[in-house]
Design an enzyme around this catalytic site. Structure first.
Site, PDB file in Angstrom:
ATOM      1  N   HIS A 167       0.726  -0.457  -2.102  1.00 27.08           N
ATOM      2  CA  HIS A 167      -0.523  -1.339  -2.302  1.00 27.08           C
ATOM      3  C   HIS A 167      -1.546  -1.135  -1.181  1.00 27.08           C
ATOM      4  CE1 HIS A 167      -2.864  -4.651  -3.692  1.00 27.08           C
ATOM      5  NE2 HIS A 167      -2.112  -5.598  -3.213  1.00 27.08           N
ATOM      6  N   HIS A 198      -4.007   5.345  -9.580  1.00 27.71           N
ATOM      7  CA  HIS A 198      -4.193   3.856  -9.367  1.00 27.71           C
ATOM      8  C   HIS A 198      -3.828   3.326 -10.826  1.00 27.71           C
ATOM      9  CE1 HIS A 198      -6.197  -0.238  -9.160  1.00 27.71           C
ATOM     10  NE2 HIS A 198      -6.322   0.045  -8.005  1.00 27.71           N
ATOM     11  N   ASP A 237      -8.422   3.564  -0.791  1.00 28.57           N
ATOM     12  CA  ASP A 237      -7.828   3.661   0.307  1.00 28.57           C
ATOM     13  C   ASP A 237      -7.769   5.057   1.118  1.00 28.57           C
ATOM     14  OD1 ASP A 237      -6.374   1.257   0.522  1.00 28.57           O
ATOM     15  OD2 ASP A 237      -5.069   1.744  -1.125  1.00 28.57           O
TER      16      ASP A 237
HETATM   17  C1  LIG Z   1      -1.199   3.872  -7.309  1.00 31.57           C
HETATM   18  C2  LIG Z   1       0.213   4.073  -8.092  1.00 31.57           C
HETATM   19  C3  LIG Z   1       1.206   3.292  -7.390  1.00 31.57           C
HETATM   20  C4  LIG Z   1      -0.011   3.742  -9.705  1.00 31.57           C
HETATM   21  O1  LIG Z   1       1.037   4.360 -10.079  1.00 31.57           O
HETATM   22  P1  LIG Z   1       1.531   3.952 -11.721  1.00 31.57           P
HETATM   23  O2  LIG Z   1       0.398   3.333 -12.225  1.00 31.57           O
HETATM   24  O3  LIG Z   1       2.582   3.557 -12.008  1.00 31.57           O
HETATM   25  O4  LIG Z   1       1.292   5.549 -12.037  1.00 31.57           O
HETATM   26  P2  LIG Z   1       2.621   6.499 -12.390  1.00 31.57           P
HETATM   27  O5  LIG Z   1       3.484   6.562 -11.109  1.00 31.57           O
HETATM   28  O6  LIG Z   1       3.233   6.189 -13.742  1.00 31.57           O
HETATM   29  O7  LIG Z   1       1.789   7.798 -12.532  1.00 31.57           O
HETATM   30  C5  LIG Z   1       1.481   8.572 -13.513  1.00 31.57           C
HETATM   31  C6  LIG Z   1       1.960   9.986 -13.215  1.00 31.57           C
HETATM   32  O8  LIG Z   1       1.082  10.647 -12.209  1.00 31.57           O
HETATM   33  C7  LIG Z   1       1.683  10.923 -11.021  1.00 31.57           C
HETATM   34  N1  LIG Z   1       1.054  10.234  -9.997  1.00 31.57           N
HETATM   35  C8  LIG Z   1       0.740   9.173  -9.914  1.00 31.57           C
HETATM   36  N2  LIG Z   1       0.124   9.061  -8.570  1.00 31.57           N
HETATM   37  C9  LIG Z   1       0.322  10.227  -7.919  1.00 31.57           C
HETATM   38  C10 LIG Z   1      -0.306  10.623  -6.646  1.00 31.57           C
HETATM   39  N3  LIG Z   1      -0.642   9.876  -5.753  1.00 31.57           N
HETATM   40  N4  LIG Z   1       0.323  11.726  -6.331  1.00 31.57           N
HETATM   41  C11 LIG Z   1       0.818  12.709  -7.178  1.00 31.57           C
HETATM   42  N5  LIG Z   1       1.231  12.260  -8.524  1.00 31.57           N
HETATM   43  C12 LIG Z   1       1.019  10.992  -8.705  1.00 31.57           C
HETATM   44  C13 LIG Z   1       3.170  10.268 -11.181  1.00 31.57           C
HETATM   45  O9  LIG Z   1       4.174  11.179 -10.674  1.00 31.57           O
HETATM   46  C14 LIG Z   1       3.244  10.395 -12.900  1.00 31.57           C
HETATM   47  O10 LIG Z   1       3.372  11.642 -13.289  1.00 31.57           O
HETATM   48  P3  LIG Z   1       4.424  12.119 -14.529  1.00 31.57           P
HETATM   49  O11 LIG Z   1       3.704  11.375 -15.433  1.00 31.57           O
HETATM   50  O12 LIG Z   1       4.587  13.682 -14.424  1.00 31.57           O
HETATM   51  O13 LIG Z   1       5.895  11.272 -14.054  1.00 31.57           O
HETATM   52  C15 LIG Z   1       0.467   5.481  -7.776  1.00 31.57           C
HETATM   53  O14 LIG Z   1      -0.476   6.204  -8.474  1.00 31.57           O
HETATM   54  C16 LIG Z   1       0.669   5.755  -6.220  1.00 31.57           C
HETATM   55  O15 LIG Z   1       1.736   5.736  -5.829  1.00 31.57           O
HETATM   56  N6  LIG Z   1      -0.459   6.207  -5.645  1.00 31.57           N
HETATM   57  C17 LIG Z   1      -0.302   6.668  -4.196  1.00 31.57           C
HETATM   58  C18 LIG Z   1      -0.273   5.425  -3.395  1.00 31.57           C
HETATM   59  C19 LIG Z   1      -1.738   4.944  -3.167  1.00 31.57           C
HETATM   60  O16 LIG Z   1      -2.694   5.319  -3.044  1.00 31.57           O
HETATM   61  N7  LIG Z   1      -1.841   3.452  -3.528  1.00 31.57           N
HETATM   62  C20 LIG Z   1      -2.990   2.640  -3.619  1.00 31.57           C
HETATM   63  C21 LIG Z   1      -3.478   2.295  -4.537  1.00 31.57           C
HETATM   64  S1  LIG Z   1      -5.042   1.458  -4.535  1.00 31.57           S
END
Ligand SMILES: CC(C)(COP(=O)(O)OP(=O)(O)OC[C@H]1O[C@@H](n2cnc3c(N)ncnc32)[C@H](O)[C@@H]1OP(=O)(O)O)[C@@H](O)C(=O)NCCC(=O)NCCS
Length: 432
Positions: free
Chosen positions: A267, A306, A362
């Protein structure tokens, strides 16, 4: 067109009608779907609340597919261009931008509540010299609850308003104390002649000079960053604010919980992680190898992706422009070059395109904060300061919503259904 969902239960071929309102059906309407009178009724199973609306809200609108973010109907781009953070905080809380008189009164009130009780200094002094500033912020927000016991009267509008003003005003002072503590510098009292962001900069960076003079470019950049971070509808920390607030805990305690939720790397902690990632990459030439590791599932590209945006995060676009203005003053940071190249490569790579992974808020904010002179540990605190306005707007809406009650999710129990506890004697007999 009838506005209802017809559901057929194939277990017994019974049919039910669930009214559709605002694109939702009421989860409680599913409870009447039973196979026999003893049956508890159907529930939905939704880990991580992927498709569950927990409230009706008129504060913030996001269209994740189109990359739209609006506060109270105004586009974030227009607010970032034309307003101050305090005006936006007023908008989030009151539903309308302030008139010039309201603006003056609101600014005066916030400015005159920035002082902290002297005991807070001793409280902050109790932390180790290297305490993480988010830990200090969370604990101090909770500690403020003990200074304002009337805050527990959450249904009294006047008392509520007083705590809202205090929290928006004092969170910047607490944040500045957490910063000075880590540097072993004396705390700086607020200066009422300065704007919200200038005063924050004064409390961070004032040395022995009699009057701190803030760089107008940096002050405005911070103000824009504060506007962009002020609210983001039902994210993890806003949901926490609402869940804790639903128990009628006071807003200081609810906000300490919300700030705790914000601290996680998935987050608000992500901006800190972005900087670590850029450090690890080290140079533009190492990007392809790093992307390869991301695609192999070894690590995530921090600042990308996101839950809601499946398009460019509109805040990231504004921040990128702010970064250029800041670098004119501070000098260019090589991390920006790595970030821009990383974004360029990622945006044309199938892995990221197919998963709709775009830079989020971010991705660039940390680079700007670092150029301004902040250590990565402060980044999430800088996110929390303006998010106070959003948390409080969400909390205020919750407290006044007649449909809300104490939050209490259901579960699908998967444990042992029942067993008898054996006494030690019985066990001995069995094992003899
Ligand atoms: C923000 C976040 C938690 C959202 O997660 P979510 O909605 O649960 O999305 P998922 O984790 O289901 O991701 C979907 C797919 O994209 C991939 N993915 C998501 N974010 C990714 C990232 N930053 N880098 C690489 N792969 C990513 C996942 O591995 C998943 O792949 P798969 O379908 O092959 O398993 C996630 O994108 C993340 O961890 N980002 C990095 C942290 C970040 O920047 N957070 C700030 C948010 S404002």
């Amino acid at each position: 067109m009838p506005n209802a969902l017809t559901i057929t239960d194939q277990r017994n071929n019974k049919t039910y009608e669930a009214p559709i309102e605002n694109g939702t059906i009421r989860a409680m309407d599913l409870r009447k779907i039973k196979t026999d009178p003893e049956d508890f009724g159907l529930m939905t199973y939704d880990p991580a609340f992927m498709n569950t609306a927990s409230c009706k809200s008129s504060i913030t609108f996001i269209d994740g597919d189109k990359g739209i973010l609006r506060y109270r109907g105004y586009d974030i781009e227009a607010l970032a261009e034309k307003c101050t953070y305090l005006q936006v905080a007023y908008l989030l809380l009151h539903g309308e931008l302030p008139t010039p008189e309201q603006d003056q009164q609101w600014t005066y009130e916030i400015t005159h509540h920035t002082m902290l009780h002297e005991n807070i200094k001793n409280f902050v002094d109790g932390f180790r010299y290297d305490a993480h500033p988010m830990g200090i912020l969370v604990s101090t927000l909770a500690a403020l609850s003990t200074f304002y016991p009337e805050a527990k009267n959450v249904h009294d509008p006047e008392i509520r308003q007083r705590q809202i003003v205090r929290l928006i005003a004092k969170i910047a002072t607490v944040a500045a104390y957490s910063y000075r503590h880590r540097r072993g510098l004396p705390y700086v009292y607020p200066d009422n002649d300065l704007s919200y962001t200038e005063n924050f900069m004064n409390m961070l960076w004032k040395m022995p000079e009699p009057k701190y003079v803030a760089s107008p470019v940096i002050a405005r950049a911070l103000d824009v960053l504060f506007i962009l971070h002020a609210d983001h509808e039902q994210n993890c920390s806003a949901a926490t604010m609402r869940v804790v607030g639903s128990s009628q805990a006071d807003p200081y305690l609810s906000m300490a919980a919300a700030a705790s939720a914000l601290s996680g790397p998935l987050h608000g902690g992500a901006n800190e992680e972005v900087l670590r990632m850029l450090d690890e990459i080290g140079s533009v030439k190492n990007i392809p190898a790093y992307i390869k590791r991301v695609k192999a599932g070894e690590l995530k590209l921090m600042g990308f992706g996101h839950r809601v945006y499946k398009n460019y995060d509109p805040r990231a676009r504004i921040i990128k422009a702010v970064a250029n203005e800041v670098f004119e003053v501070t000098g260019r940071n090589e991390k920006l070059d790595i970030a821009i190249e990383l974004e360029r490569i990622a945006l044309q790579d199938d892995y990221f395109v197919q998963r709709k992974l775009y830079p989020n808020v971010d991705f660039y904010s940390g680079i700007i904060y670092q150029a301004m002179g902040f250590q990565p540990e402060m980044f999430t605190v800088l996110f929390a300061i303006p998010r106070a306005a959003g948390w409080l707007a969400q909390w205020s809406e919750l407290v006044q919503d007649p449909e809300q009650k104490i939050s209490r999710p259901r579960q699908v129990y998967t444990g042992i259904s029942h067993r008898t506890l054996e006494t030690a004697d019985q066990k001995q007999t069995v094992h003899a």
